[in-house]
Motif scaffolding. Structure first.
Motif, PDB file in Angstrom:
ATOM      1  N   UNK A  27      68.972  99.508  41.789  1.00 45.95           N
ATOM      2  CA  UNK A  27      69.242  98.145  41.325  1.00 45.95           C
ATOM      3  C   UNK A  27      69.577  98.124  39.842  1.00 45.95           C
ATOM      4  N   UNK A  28      68.864  98.939  39.069  1.00 49.42           N
ATOM      5  CA  UNK A  28      69.129  99.011  37.634  1.00 49.42           C
ATOM      6  C   UNK A  28      70.517  99.583  37.372  1.00 49.42           C
ATOM      7  N   UNK A  29      70.871 100.634  38.083  1.00 49.28           N
ATOM      8  CA  UNK A  29      72.185 101.247  37.872  1.00 49.28           C
ATOM      9  C   UNK A  29      73.308 100.277  38.215  1.00 49.28           C
ATOM     10  N   UNK A  30      73.150  99.519  39.309  1.00 52.11           N
ATOM     11  CA  UNK A  30      74.175  98.546  39.680  1.00 52.11           C
ATOM     12  C   UNK A  30      74.300  97.460  38.602  1.00 52.11           C
ATOM     13  N   UNK A  31      73.169  97.025  38.075  1.00 49.00           N
ATOM     14  CA  UNK A  31      73.189  96.010  37.015  1.00 49.00           C
ATOM     15  C   UNK A  31      73.854  96.558  35.762  1.00 49.00           C
ATOM     16  N   UNK A  32      73.559  97.800  35.416  1.00 45.63           N
ATOM     17  CA  UNK A  32      74.149  98.413  34.227  1.00 45.63           C
ATOM     18  C   UNK A  32      75.657  98.578  34.365  1.00 45.63           C
ATOM     19  N   UNK A  33      76.104  98.923  35.569  1.00 41.53           N
ATOM     20  CA  UNK A  33      77.549  99.047  35.791  1.00 41.53           C
ATOM     21  C   UNK A  33      78.245  97.710  35.567  1.00 41.53           C
ATOM     22  N   UNK A  34      77.615  96.635  36.035  1.00 41.32           N
ATOM     23  CA  UNK A  34      78.206  95.311  35.845  1.00 41.32           C
ATOM     24  C   UNK A  34      78.227  94.937  34.366  1.00 41.32           C
ATOM     25  N   UNK A  35      77.145  95.223  33.652  1.00 39.17           N
ATOM     26  CA  UNK A  35      77.088  94.924  32.221  1.00 39.17           C
ATOM     27  C   UNK A  35      78.132  95.725  31.451  1.00 39.17           C
ATOM     28  N   UNK A  36      78.391  96.933  31.901  1.00 41.04           N
ATOM     29  CA  UNK A  36      79.420  97.750  31.256  1.00 41.04           C
ATOM     30  C   UNK A  36      80.799  97.143  31.496  1.00 41.04           C
ATOM     31  N   UNK A  37      81.029  96.620  32.705  1.00 41.90           N
ATOM     32  CA  UNK A  37      82.323  95.991  33.001  1.00 41.90           C
ATOM     33  C   UNK A  37      82.518  94.717  32.187  1.00 41.90           C
ATOM     34  N   UNK A  38      81.404  94.093  31.773  1.00 44.30           N
ATOM     35  CA  UNK A  38      81.462  92.885  30.955  1.00 44.30           C
ATOM     36  C   UNK A  38      81.512  93.211  29.467  1.00 44.30           C
ATOM     37  N   UNK A  39      81.538  94.502  29.139  1.00 37.85           N
ATOM     38  CA  UNK A  39      81.586  94.981  27.754  1.00 37.85           C
ATOM     39  C   UNK A  39      80.335  94.616  26.959  1.00 37.85           C
ATOM     40  N   UNK A  40      79.218  94.400  27.657  1.00 34.77           N
ATOM     41  CA  UNK A  40      77.961  94.133  26.984  1.00 34.77           C
ATOM     42  C   UNK A  40      77.228  95.422  26.642  1.00 34.77           C
ATOM     43  N   UNK A  41      77.513  96.479  27.377  1.00 38.02           N
ATOM     44  CA  UNK A  41      76.967  97.787  27.045  1.00 38.02           C
ATOM     45  C   UNK A  41      78.112  98.786  27.026  1.00 38.02           C
ATOM     46  N   UNK A  42      77.901  99.890  26.321  1.00 40.44           N
ATOM     47  CA  UNK A  42      78.950 100.897  26.181  1.00 40.44           C
ATOM     48  C   UNK A  42      78.347 102.284  26.223  1.00 40.44           C
ATOM     49  N   UNK A  43      79.185 103.261  26.508  1.00 37.95           N
ATOM     50  CA  UNK A  43      78.743 104.646  26.556  1.00 37.95           C
ATOM     51  C   UNK A  43      78.704 105.218  25.149  1.00 37.95           C
ATOM     52  N   UNK A  44      77.551 105.786  24.790  1.00 36.09           N
ATOM     53  CA  UNK A  44      77.389 106.373  23.471  1.00 36.09           C
ATOM     54  C   UNK A  44      77.464 107.885  23.515  1.00 36.09           C
ATOM     55  N   UNK A  45      76.855 108.514  22.548  1.00 35.95           N
ATOM     56  CA  UNK A  45      76.845 109.971  22.497  1.00 35.95           C
ATOM     57  C   UNK A  45      76.078 110.539  23.683  1.00 35.95           C
ATOM     58  N   UNK A  46      76.539 111.679  24.164  1.00 33.19           N
ATOM     59  CA  UNK A  46      75.913 112.368  25.292  1.00 33.19           C
ATOM     60  C   UNK A  46      75.780 111.473  26.522  1.00 33.19           C
ATOM     61  N   UNK A  47      76.772 110.586  26.701  1.00 31.76           N
ATOM     62  CA  UNK A  47      76.853 109.730  27.878  1.00 31.76           C
ATOM     63  C   UNK A  47      75.690 108.755  27.997  1.00 31.76           C
ATOM     64  N   UNK A  48      75.021 108.470  26.894  1.00 25.42           N
ATOM     65  CA  UNK A  48      73.951 107.478  26.930  1.00 25.42           C
ATOM     66  C   UNK A  48      74.549 106.077  26.915  1.00 25.42           C
TER      67      UNK A  48
END
Length: 235
Positions: A53-74
């Protein structure tokens, strides 16, 4: 917002949607500030939901540009610059001015009733001094217009921008005088909408968003969103 507020106490059928709402609000309120590293296991513990559930939520937040991939894929909460904020608001002005014109032209009484209700909620939260709830009510106000403007294209594009500016709105509301000025702008906009004044509503929306843009950009120029550097933990 507090850490314990993240916990999903019920067991709803759509756990992923609840997790998404909790995380989106945590970002908007600054509980997870720009640059904050998001660690899956910590989010699972905070929300009380599965990693899926967390991963699905994070994917959606990434599509909304609210989160982004940082160093070492964090994954980290996205940082918005003053220029980014300015550009976002410029697009909002174009889209939402057109949206409110169409909203008024359509004259949907049910949609108008919903908008009046949200407008009253904005007044209520302003008097209570709850900035988070006020910011959420403001988002609902704009989304009600977008959802009832008769254009799925305008709605889909503008809604993505609304999600990105929620944290900016929350910050800019703390500027001296901005809340009172913003409320006057919402009142003028509602007056034009309820009167069926298409041109007046468009003018009021444009001026409101121009002022909101100036407040958001000024806030970032005075106090830029600093990226937090964290090294502990892994996704």
């Amino acid at each position: 917002m507090k850490y314990q507020d993240l916990k999903i106490t019920a067991n709803p059928a759509l756990v992923r949607d609840h997790a998404l709402d909790k995380l989106r609000n945590a970002i908007s309120s600054g509980f997870y500030p720009p640059g904050k590293r998001l660690i899956e296991r910590e989010l699972c513990e905070a929300l009380g939901v599965s990693r899926t559930s967390v991963r699905e939520a994070l994917r959606q937040l990434q599509s909304e540009n609210l989160i982004e991939i940082g160093q070492r894929r964090t994954l980290r909460v996205a940082v918005i610059s003053a220029k980014d904020a300015s550009d976002v608001y410029l697009v909002r002005i174009k889209l939402e001015t057109e949206a409110v014109k169409r909203f008024v032209e359509l004259g949907d009484k049910t949609a108008l009733k919903a908008l009046v209700r949200v407008h009253k909620e904005i007044h209520k939260q302003l008097h209570k001094g709850d900035l988070l709830e006020l910011s959420l009510a403001a988002s609902e106000f704009y989304e009600t217009i977008l959802a009832n403007c008769g254009s799925k294209v305008i709605y889909d594009i503008a809604r993505q921008l609304l999600v990105r500016v929620q944290y900016l709105r929350y910050r800019s509301m703390s500027m001296p005088g901005r809340l009172d000025a913003g409320m006057e702008e919402w009142d003028r906009l509602m007056d034009a909408i309820t009167a069926g004044d298409v041109d007046g509503a468009a003018k009021a929306m444009t001026q409101h968003l121009v002022n909101a843009r100036a407040a958001a950009v000024a806030t970032l120029e005075v106090n830029p969103l600093e990226t937090q550097v964290e090294t502990a933990g892994e996704m």
